[in-house]
Design an enzyme around this catalytic site. Structure first.
Site, PDB file in Angstrom:
ATOM      1  N   ARG A   1      10.415  11.705  -5.843  1.00 24.26           N
ATOM      2  CA  ARG A   1      10.720  10.573  -6.496  1.00 24.26           C
ATOM      3  C   ARG A   1      10.735  10.750  -7.785  1.00 24.26           C
ATOM      4  O   ARG A   1      10.065  11.433  -8.524  1.00 24.26           O
ATOM      5  CB  ARG A   1       9.216   9.550  -6.148  1.00 24.26           C
ATOM      6  CG  ARG A   1       9.173   9.218  -4.772  1.00 24.26           C
ATOM      7  CD  ARG A   1       7.826   8.381  -4.544  1.00 24.26           C
ATOM      8  NE  ARG A   1       7.701   8.104  -3.096  1.00 24.26           N
ATOM      9  CZ  ARG A   1       6.448   7.702  -2.715  1.00 24.26           C
ATOM     10  NH1 ARG A   1       5.476   7.101  -3.533  1.00 24.26           N
ATOM     11  NH2 ARG A   1       6.367   7.589  -1.342  1.00 24.26           N
TER      12      ARG A   1
ATOM     13  N   SER B   1       8.839   3.915  -1.645  1.00 21.00           N
ATOM     14  CA  SER B   1       7.903   3.328  -1.323  1.00 21.00           C
ATOM     15  C   SER B   1       7.619   2.035  -2.005  1.00 21.00           C
ATOM     16  O   SER B   1       8.116   0.942  -2.103  1.00 21.00           O
ATOM     17  CB  SER B   1       6.706   4.213  -1.198  1.00 21.00           C
ATOM     18  OG  SER B   1       5.334   3.401  -0.318  1.00 21.00           O
TER      19      SER B   1
ATOM     20  N   ASP C   1       4.941  -3.446   1.377  1.00 20.80           N
ATOM     21  CA  ASP C   1       5.461  -2.711   0.241  1.00 20.80           C
ATOM     22  C   ASP C   1       7.024  -2.401   0.588  1.00 20.80           C
ATOM     23  O   ASP C   1       7.589  -3.278   1.271  1.00 20.80           O
ATOM     24  CB  ASP C   1       4.714  -1.487   0.029  1.00 20.80           C
ATOM     25  CG  ASP C   1       5.015  -0.366   1.135  1.00 20.80           C
ATOM     26  OD1 ASP C   1       5.117  -0.719   2.331  1.00 20.80           O
ATOM     27  OD2 ASP C   1       4.689   0.873   0.777  1.00 20.80           O
TER      28      ASP C   1
ATOM     29  N   ASP D   1       9.006  -0.220   1.385  1.00 27.18           N
ATOM     30  CA  ASP D   1       9.520   0.383   2.695  1.00 27.18           C
ATOM     31  C   ASP D   1       8.699   0.048   4.042  1.00 27.18           C
ATOM     32  O   ASP D   1       8.695   0.699   5.123  1.00 27.18           O
ATOM     33  CB  ASP D   1       9.484   1.833   2.608  1.00 27.18           C
ATOM     34  CG  ASP D   1       8.141   2.808   2.647  1.00 27.18           C
ATOM     35  OD1 ASP D   1       7.301   2.047   1.879  1.00 27.18           O
ATOM     36  OD2 ASP D   1       7.911   3.778   2.875  1.00 27.18           O
TER      37      ASP D   1
ATOM     38  N   ASP E   1       5.664   0.238   4.947  1.00 26.98           N
ATOM     39  CA  ASP E   1       4.693   1.027   5.598  1.00 26.98           C
ATOM     40  C   ASP E   1       3.010   0.457   5.330  1.00 26.98           C
ATOM     41  O   ASP E   1       2.322   1.002   5.936  1.00 26.98           O
ATOM     42  CB  ASP E   1       5.003   2.472   5.580  1.00 26.98           C
ATOM     43  CG  ASP E   1       4.702   3.158   4.170  1.00 26.98           C
ATOM     44  OD1 ASP E   1       4.867   2.355   3.264  1.00 26.98           O
ATOM     45  OD2 ASP E   1       4.856   4.422   3.961  1.00 26.98           O
ATOM     46  N   ARG E   2       3.193   0.176   4.188  1.00 27.14           N
ATOM     47  CA  ARG E   2       1.680  -0.397   3.584  1.00 27.14           C
ATOM     48  C   ARG E   2       1.463  -1.960   3.969  1.00 27.14           C
ATOM     49  O   ARG E   2       2.608  -2.537   4.145  1.00 27.14           O
ATOM     50  CB  ARG E   2       1.494  -0.117   2.161  1.00 27.14           C
ATOM     51  CG  ARG E   2       1.791   1.446   1.603  1.00 27.14           C
ATOM     52  CD  ARG E   2       1.478   1.543   0.124  1.00 27.14           C
ATOM     53  NE  ARG E   2       1.528   2.742   0.133  1.00 27.14           N
ATOM     54  CZ  ARG E   2       0.936   3.406  -0.937  1.00 27.14           C
ATOM     55  NH1 ARG E   2       0.304   2.938  -1.603  1.00 27.14           N
ATOM     56  NH2 ARG E   2       1.258   4.798  -1.215  1.00 27.14           N
TER      57      ARG E   2
ATOM     58  N   GLU F   1      -5.692   4.644   5.493  1.00 27.18           N
ATOM     59  CA  GLU F   1      -5.982   4.948   4.170  1.00 27.18           C
ATOM     60  C   GLU F   1      -6.383   3.871   2.999  1.00 27.18           C
ATOM     61  O   GLU F   1      -5.826   2.719   3.514  1.00 27.18           O
ATOM     62  CB  GLU F   1      -4.628   5.711   3.517  1.00 27.18           C
ATOM     63  CG  GLU F   1      -4.108   6.713   4.212  1.00 27.18           C
ATOM     64  CD  GLU F   1      -2.769   7.306   3.530  1.00 27.18           C
ATOM     65  OE1 GLU F   1      -2.705   8.368   3.636  1.00 27.18           O
ATOM     66  OE2 GLU F   1      -2.068   6.341   3.010  1.00 27.18           O
TER      67      GLU F   1
ATOM     68  N   SER G   1      -5.242   3.326   0.443  1.00 25.73           N
ATOM     69  CA  SER G   1      -4.112   2.724  -0.289  1.00 25.73           C
ATOM     70  C   SER G   1      -3.062   1.935   0.558  1.00 25.73           C
ATOM     71  O   SER G   1      -2.023   1.873   0.390  1.00 25.73           O
ATOM     72  CB  SER G   1      -3.264   3.964  -0.850  1.00 25.73           C
ATOM     73  OG  SER G   1      -3.089   4.973   0.252  1.00 25.73           O
TER      74      SER G   1
ATOM     75  N   LYS H   1       2.588   5.422   8.672  1.00 23.23           N
ATOM     76  CA  LYS H   1       1.783   4.110   8.661  1.00 23.23           C
ATOM     77  C   LYS H   1       2.625   3.084   8.780  1.00 23.23           C
ATOM     78  O   LYS H   1       3.686   3.097   8.566  1.00 23.23           O
ATOM     79  CB  LYS H   1       1.035   4.168   7.325  1.00 23.23           C
ATOM     80  CG  LYS H   1       1.699   4.322   5.995  1.00 23.23           C
ATOM     81  CD  LYS H   1       0.678   4.530   4.651  1.00 23.23           C
ATOM     82  CE  LYS H   1       1.677   4.849   3.608  1.00 23.23           C
ATOM     83  NZ  LYS H   1       1.342   6.362   3.175  1.00 23.23           N
TER      84      LYS H   1
END
Length: 583
Positions: free
Chosen positions: A24, A123, A299, A301, A303-304, A386, A388, A399
């Protein structure tokens, strides 16, 4: 037309070391001559021939700025490296969990299966011409490349001299579903653009009882709000929540994917998801009107996830524990039991207590989803998470933000089976969490993030904390000198993990101070920012007494917070009197 392959001379570019989830950097860095190309070729060179020659690759991401250019470059390089097929989500959109699902589940018209993917995402980092871009490689199991591969990629970036590219290959129209075929020196090369939601929706419908969730959503007593923060989750939200589950259009917030995420920070937490937080009654000022029963955010992408109840925030550490505690009864996919559960080391021990109570295998791993992937591939883990804001299961190897939302909806539907019709009050998100605390105890938990700290100073702070650990009696003298109202330190170490599957060892995974009453202080340097260093401080205290589980988190943790800041000399090393973000 037959495309030609040309070889471009290049030289190594410093700093192309992939972090926990790929490389990144700022967009301007990726736009430098050969920057993206070097990294892509270093990745191809790190893979075995059968994963490249004649293979099928997925290339897509969260749609952030520069994705459309990057996809065309990678297509041309894939063609030149002998790849047979490239699959691209329409408009370059595929959430990170959907990429994992596509690798694992999708078959081409000729029966082809993907061997890996380039995912274009940074992300939860902001997007736009002056913001962040990122790229990571996922393997044939659908999970992020393990360290053995990312280390090889990094070594290759330090020695690269040239890369092949099909420069005369015309750009592919990625805005329309269909197959574009080309002829090259090694035969046919196809680029297939497909609907980003199809495979993922099919997978979700095989995991959850959509009918039960639909019934919950149809109740006038149940209201819901989903905020995609203008990330790629918007490409799935309408299809799943409105078309499949019958939610109102008005339940969707910021669900149009944008290259710059609408100028916002696509990180689903109480600081950045301001609109949703206000709508759920958790903002600084009252927005008027009754908040929805259930709210969630994603988020960039997808995944969160962040889970909210009416005027109530669910910590990610509690969320994974509650999903694990209720999975067997509420989610058909888990009806025959859980193989095991796992959490990242900084995540609170709420999941440990559930695992012990339900007699489940339990694993504590370093931060990074690839560690969960190994356990899942070995059939040792079903649910993991996680702190996060990442939660997931063994249905894929990433995730999965929307999966977590559907898991919570399933639990709400299960708990409210008899309450949906009639006048009975619905069991709320807050009810579920408080009942969980009453059963298992509560882990008071907070995380302080210090972003863009001078990397040298951050390193000095960590070295100071490691040095302190050499004598526990000495540490306890310092601790008691700072606060007499906290427990003594029982042990302190730098977390190290030996993978039970492949025996690999991961060192320097965070500094831990473990207290006699089960409290913990954890300090980590994060690898996900694009500039400077981020120091993350995690503070946790376990309360077993059900009558004491209702305190305000920051109030309950105040003595430990004070201790952590003074013990680490945070302000002295960083010059910061307060964190950038408190979660």
């Amino acid at each position: 037309m037959v495309f030609k392959v040309s070889t471009v001379s290049t030289s190594p570019i410093d700093g192309q070391k992939p972090g926990t989830s790929g490389l990144r950097k700022k967009v301007k860095v990726f736009k430098q001559p050969n920057y993206l190309e070097n990294f892509v070729q270093a990745t191809f060179n790190a893979l075995t021939a059968e994963k490249v020659k004649g293979a099928t690759l997925v290339v897509s991401g969260d749609g952030r700025y520069y994705s459309k250019d990057a996809v065309q470059i990678i297509i041309k390089m894939a063609a030149a490296n002998g790849v047979r097929r490239v699959w691209v989500g329409k408009n370059t959109l595929l959430s990170t969990p959907a990429v994992s699902a596509v690798i694992r589940e999708r078959s081409g018209a000729d029966g082809s299966k993907a061997t890996g993917a380039f995912i274009l995402t940074a992300s939860h980092n902001p997007g736009g011409p002056t913001e962040d871009f990122g790229i990571k490689y996922n393997m044939e199991n659908g999970g992020p490349a393990p360290e053995s591969i990312t280390d090889k990629i990094y070594e290759n970036t330090k020695t690269i001299k040239e890369y092949p590219i099909a420069q005369d290959l015309p750009n592919v129209d990625i805005s329309a579903v269909g197959v574009t075929s080309f002829e090259g020196p090694e035969g046919k090369f196809d680029v297939e653009v497909f609907d980003p939601a199809d495979d993922y929706v099919k997978l979700m419908k095989s995991i959850f009882d959509f009918e039960a969730i639909r019934k919950l959503l149809s109740s006038p007593k149940f209201t819901f709000c989903y905020d995609a923060l203008h990330g790629v989750a918007g490409a799935y939200a309408h299809r799943i929540f409105v078309e499949e589950l019958g939610a109102q259009e008005s339940a969707l917030l910021n669900c149009t994917p944008k290259e710059d995420f609408g100028g916002g920070h696509p990180d689903p937490n109480l600081t950045y998801a301001k609109e949703l937080v206000a709508r759920m009654g958790l903002g600084k000022s009252d927005t008027g009107g009754e908040p929805p029963e259930f709210g969630a955010a994603a988020d960039g992408d997808a995944d969160r996830n962040m889970i909210l109840g009416k005027r109530f925030f669910v910590t990610p550490s509690d969320s994974v524990a509650i999903i694990a505690a209720n999975a067997i009864g509420a989610i058909p996919y888990f009806s025959s039991g859980l193989k095991g559960v796992a959490r990242s080391m900084p995540t609170s021990a709420a999941l440990d207590v559930v695992a012990k109570s339900l007699n489940l295998k339990f694993f504590e791993v370093p931060t990074g989803w690839k560690f969960f992937g190994n356990l899942m591939d070995a059939g040792m883990c079903s649910v993991c998470g996680e702190e996060s804001f990442g939660t997931g299961s063994d249905h894929i190897r990433e995730k999965d933000g929307i999966w977590a939302v559907l898991a919570w909806m399933s639990i709400l539907a299960h708990k409210n089976k008899g309450n949906i019709d009639g006048n009975a009050k619905l069991v709320s998100v807050e009810d579920i969490v408080r009942q969980h605390w009453a059963t298992y105890g509560r882990h008071y938990y907070t995380r302080y993030d210090y972003e863009n700290v001078d990397a040298g100073k951050a390193k000095e702070l960590m070295e100071h904390l490691v040095k302190l650990q050499s004598s526990i009696p000495e540490v306890n003298k310092i601790v008691k000198g700072i606060r007499s109202d906290v427990a003594s330190v029982a042990s302190a170490d730098e977390f190290e993990y030996k993978d039970p599957v492949d025996g690999s060892i991961s060192k320097h995974q965070g500094i831990r101070y473990l207290f006699e009453d089960g409290s913990r202080l954890v300090f980590r340097l994060s690898g996900t920012g694009s500039e400077g260093a981020t120091i993350r401080l995690y503070i946790e205290q376990y309360e077993k007494d059900a009558s004491k589980t209702g305190r305000e988190s920051q109030e309950a943790l105040s003595p430990l917070v004070d201790l952590a800041l003074k013990l680490s000399k945070m302000e002295e090393f960083t010059g910061r009197s307060a964190p950038t973000v408190i979660t």
